[in-house]
Enzyme design. Sequence first.
Site, PDB file in Angstrom:
ATOM      1  N   SER A  65      -9.206   1.890   3.226  1.00 37.52           N
ATOM      2  CA  SER A  65      -8.635   2.535   2.532  1.00 37.52           C
ATOM      3  C   SER A  65      -7.593   1.521   1.581  1.00 37.52           C
ATOM      4  O   SER A  65      -6.767   2.247   0.775  1.00 37.52           O
ATOM      5  CB  SER A  65      -7.740   3.812   3.203  1.00 37.52           C
ATOM      6  N   LYS A  88       0.760  -1.161   0.079  1.00 38.03           N
ATOM      7  CA  LYS A  88       0.038  -0.077  -0.119  1.00 38.03           C
ATOM      8  C   LYS A  88       0.651   1.258   0.034  1.00 38.03           C
ATOM      9  O   LYS A  88       2.059   1.275   0.805  1.00 38.03           O
ATOM     10  CB  LYS A  88      -0.819  -0.039   1.073  1.00 38.03           C
ATOM     11  N   SER A 144     -10.094  -0.626   7.491  1.00 40.79           N
ATOM     12  CA  SER A 144      -9.445  -0.391   6.311  1.00 40.79           C
ATOM     13  C   SER A 144      -8.621  -1.553   5.681  1.00 40.79           C
ATOM     14  O   SER A 144      -8.272  -1.561   4.598  1.00 40.79           O
ATOM     15  CB  SER A 144      -8.358   0.811   6.450  1.00 40.79           C
TER      16      SER A 144
END
Length: 548
Positions: free
Chosen positions: A220, A140, A244
């Site tokens: 996210s 990420k 997330s």
Amino acid sequence: MGKQSALVVTAAVALVVGSLVAGVPGGSAQAAGNGPAPGGPPPAPRLGPDAGPDVGPGFDLGFDLDRVTIPELQARMADGSLTSTGLTAVYLRRIATVDPKINAVLRTDPTAMRQAAASDARHRRGSARGPLDGIPVLLKDNINTRGMLTTAGSLALAGSPPDTDAALVNRLRDAGAVILGKTNLSEWANFRAAKPTSGWSAVGGQTRNPYVLDRNPCGSSSGSAAALAASLAQVAIGTETDGSVVCPAGMNGVVGHKPSLGLVSRSGVVPISAEQDTAGPMARNVTDAALTLAVLREDGAARPGAGLPDDRQAHSGGLRGKRIGLWRLPSLGPDVDALMTRTAQKLRASGAEVVEVTLPYQERLAQLEFPALLSEFHRDIDAYLATRKGPRDLAGLIAFNRAHAAERTCFAGQELFEQALAAPPVTDPGYRAMRAELKDLSRRSVDETMAAHRLDAIAAPANPPAWTTDCARGDNDIIPSSTPAAVAGYPSLSVPAGFVGELPVGLLLMAGDHQDTALLSLGAAVEHRLKAWRAPRYLPTAGPGASG
């Protein structure tokens, strides 16, 4: 556990027991980024100059890339029928050919093939560092990776890469993993705008759900989950403050594990709150997630056998006698509730005892969590920005967003930034009382429920069916199931539970503090019983029977 066969189990045990998880120290190739210039559009993912043969999604590897596990891959590398360079080339080519449909990968690492070649040399010498040696991993884009841009989705951090790797990236490199590239995310991990659209960032644009392209991937860690669903890497790393990891995993039909707080180092990860943030593994099966956690964890448990689900749990007998509390959450809709009923029936048929539960204190947790996070974000983002080139503090970020129109094309506002700037400092007695009450009530909500019903875990839906992505409306994401474990710092795990029409729904499992290994073992048994995973079809829109 899907295709877990005797071969897989034998290979897994041989790899882990053979002192491989512990790894050996070693250097790593320096990465180089190919991200956007500040204020400009992000480039399409590209292959490095040594990207290897022109292999596409249909290339015959001799196994199903969607379903293969790390132990299977390592068994093939051990017998010489597979190389890391071959595997990495396939994933790079899939990124180039498949990712344009979903926009999950921001950039690939031009050194990926050289990393893979180094792994192949270790395998030939018989000195492989562990189960992740030669395995392609996506990160990420809020995880510092030296030489590669790390932006949190913001143009404010797109000028130059960080100087050092995050601690967890060091662990991956030391384990021999191939850092394949960086994934898109909800900008600033969805902690900027009052009406965010998950999966959007100014750097990367909008990530789409691979199952139905006009639906949202949840945030996210949206790019990490969508990339795994599309088989663009073997595993990925996400981060979570509250939901997330587990919501994107559920909404994209993959596995996501939020570890116990502190089990994985937060050093070098763009923060929201040190009181709740953690990185965690995401994969297409529980075995791969567990093996990745064994590398990431900082508690000295990365030893032979650590983090690997017990094979006995991969059969229906692994659920016999287990007590699971079902927290239904009817607010997520009748289709999800009906799926939970079917899930409970399957678990009972495998010998588990499923009892209905309701977790206490949830209204109070909802009242307190956001104000506490505002104060913590101001403290923690200022400390992080001091280590990077660009805006030096939260006030500087706010000014940057006001000056750059590209930052306002989907996340129109930055209300959370502004509220955090005005929030009481973490030295304020009112803040301290809030966080103390949050910690107490969140832990009691799980501990008391598990004790009262003598539970091995609590289960709940991880997500509703994916909503249509709409920047003007923002998310439709009131998903309370992640909050108790997230605020308490307890582990949670999302495994595929089934579908509402074409849209995946995950089953969230949570347990007590540092019960990660037991939770992963239980999750492996649940995954094996439900067998709910299926490959995405990249439909442009949902047909009849889908909701959300």
